[in-house]
Every structure is written in C-alpha cells, then in structure tokens.
Write an enzyme that holds these catalytic residues in place. Structure first.
Site, short mmCIF file in Angstrom:
data_model
loop_
_atom_site.label_atom_id
_atom_site.label_comp_id
_atom_site.label_asym_id
_atom_site.label_seq_id
_atom_site.Cartn_x
_atom_site.Cartn_y
_atom_site.Cartn_z
N GLU A 147 0.05 2.03 8.78
CA GLU A 147 -0.51 1.02 7.87
C GLU A 147 -0.68 -0.29 8.64
OE1 GLU A 147 -0.19 -1.12 3.52
OE2 GLU A 147 1.63 -0.19 4.32
N ASP A 202 -7.20 -9.60 5.20
CA ASP A 202 -7.74 -10.93 4.90
C ASP A 202 -9.27 -10.89 4.91
OD1 ASP A 202 -8.38 -13.64 4.77
OD2 ASP A 202 -6.61 -14.21 5.93
N LYS A 222 -15.02 -17.62 3.91
CA LYS A 222 -16.11 -18.48 4.36
C LYS A 222 -16.96 -17.78 5.42
CE LYS A 222 -13.56 -22.73 3.41
NZ LYS A 222 -12.98 -23.98 3.98
N ASP A 240 -10.20 -6.22 -2.62
CA ASP A 240 -10.60 -6.75 -3.93
C ASP A 240 -11.68 -7.81 -3.77
OD1 ASP A 240 -9.02 -8.66 -2.72
OD2 ASP A 240 -7.92 -9.21 -4.54
N THR A 274 0.88 -2.69 -5.90
CA THR A 274 1.66 -3.84 -5.48
C THR A 274 1.32 -5.06 -6.32
OG1 THR A 274 0.01 -4.54 -3.86
CG2 THR A 274 1.68 -2.96 -3.11
N PHE A 323 0.22 -7.78 -5.19
CA PHE A 323 -1.03 -8.33 -4.68
C PHE A 323 -2.23 -7.66 -5.35
CE2 PHE A 323 -4.60 -8.77 -1.85
CZ PHE A 323 -4.47 -10.06 -1.36
N GLU A 324 -2.20 -6.32 -5.44
CA GLU A 324 -3.31 -5.62 -6.08
C GLU A 324 -3.38 -5.96 -7.56
OE1 GLU A 324 -5.14 -1.09 -6.62
OE2 GLU A 324 -3.39 -1.42 -5.34
#
Length: 240
Positions: free
Chosen positions: A70, A145, A149, A181, A217, A219-220
């Site tokens: 991962e 990440d 921009k 996402d 998670t 985050f998701e």
C-alpha cells in the site's frame, strides 16, 4: 519541492509535515520498529532509498506468500484491517509520515499481526529499486494527494510514466488498485493507466466497483459526507 540536500530531479508527491508524535506513537516507534519497520538505507534525503538497497520479502516475513503493497498508508487503518483479515498474505505499508507509521505499528501490535512491515520512504523509489522486480501481487494507492491547483499537478503521483514505475514492481497478472474522491484526479488516473502499455483494465464500465477489501476509513467517510463521489480503478499487469 525536493528535500534539503537531495539530488532528485523529479518533484515529490508529498511535502514533509512537522508536528510531534504523541507519547504512545513515540513509544511505538522505539519499541515496535525492530519488529515491523524495515530500516531503509538512504541515498541523499531522509525519505530517499539507496539504489543498492533491497527489500527481500521472503527474508523480511520469513516465508513465501503473496505480497500487497500500500502506497501512502496514512494511519494504517486500511492495511492493518486487511492484514488481520488475510493472514496468508504479506503486507507492506509505504508512508513518509512517521506518526502514521507509528500508529500503524501500534495497531498491528494490538491486533497481534505478524504479516505486516512498514517502510518510511518516497514511494517511487520503493517501486523502482527497493522491491525486487515482480515482487508484488497487488499495489494499492488509495486517496493519494490530488494536488488540486493546476500548477501543482506535476506533483501528482499517478501521471505520465507511472505505469512503467509501478509495473516494474508488480508480477505479471498482478493488480493495481486506485481510489480517489477527487474527480479531476480520477480522470487523470484513468487516462494515464489506460495509456500505459504495462497494464490493461480489469473492470467493465466507466469505473470499477468499490474494492471490498478496503476498510472504510475516516478519510473516505469524510469525502462521502462532503458529497464527493469515490471512484475506484483496477488494472492488471500484462505479461512482460
């Protein structure tokens, strides 16, 4: 930007963040590193990999088993859950933030997991040289990440040429699993990997089904709560 003192010519897909570890994380880093952490020989920078360094799975895990890598494992929630659910498979967490790796080791220890190792290193260098060619059965990159921009898109991990990098580390028939996402990044991922001669789509339709081996998670869940769609992509390494 490169880390101070490096000789890297490509932009990194991360920026080292400061911040102190908690007492528990510091204790985990000190006490659990001998068990879980592969101490990477460095080249120029704190997350670099010496080109002669090698992570030999059979030596590190003491057996021969499928290997899942991962990239960007964060706090380790997904990989620790997977390692607990699949004791017949070995897992390698690659991350640059030692607080996240410390948390990963702490949770793995609490769960009694032995089939997990962690590496603090720049991911492309792990894929390009640290892992033996064809060592991985699967590579996971979840929510890397997106560098929103436009002027920062060059920092994205999955960009032109990435197929050759990750394709080196995967065995023939091995699987690359991606999720994000961020719609713009998802479209770029799909374009890059569709054009990579090392890979073929392993799904039908516009997007792959959500990978059921990925633990949900925080985050998701946060992305979903904000109304962002999660897009998965799955590719298979073609024969060399």
């Amino acid at each position: 930007m490169s880390e101070p003192g490096t000789h890297r010519t490509s932009p990194l897909s991360f920026v080292r963040r400061g911040g102190r570890m908690s007492e528990g994380q510091e204790r985990a880093w000190e006490e659990l590193s001998p068990r879980y952490r592969f101490d990477v020989p460095r080249e120029h920078a704190s997350t670099s990999v010496h080109p002669d360094a090698r992570f030999i799975p059979a030596e590190e895990y003491g057996r021969t088993a499928p290997l899942v890598v991962e990239i960007g494992s964060g706090q380790g929630h997904a990989i620790v859950s997977a390692a607990a659910a699949r004791p017949d498979t070995d897992f390698l967490a690659v991350e640059v933030y030692i607080g996240g790796l410390a948390r990963t080791m702490l949770d793995a220890d609490r769960a009694g997991i032995d089939n997990l190792r962690v590496v603090e290193a720049n991911a492309p260098e792990v894929l390009e040289t640290l892992l033996p060619e064809g060592a991985a059965d699967e590579v996971w990159i979840f929510f890397s990440d997106p560098w929103h921009k436009t002027r920062h898109h060059k920092r994205r991990m999955i960009k032109e040429g990435f197929g050759a990098v990750v394709g080196r580390a995967l065995r023939d028939g091995g699987v690359l699993r991606l999720a994000t996402d961020w719609e713009d990044y998802a479209l770029q991922m799909r374009e890059v990997m569709d054009d990579a001669p090392e890979f073929a789509r392993a799904y039908d339709g516009e997007w792959a089904e959500r990978f059921d081996g990925r633990a949900m998670t925080a985050f998701e869940r946060k992305g979903l709560d904000k109304g962002r769609a999660i897009r998965d992509l799955t590719y298979r390494r073609v024969a060399r």
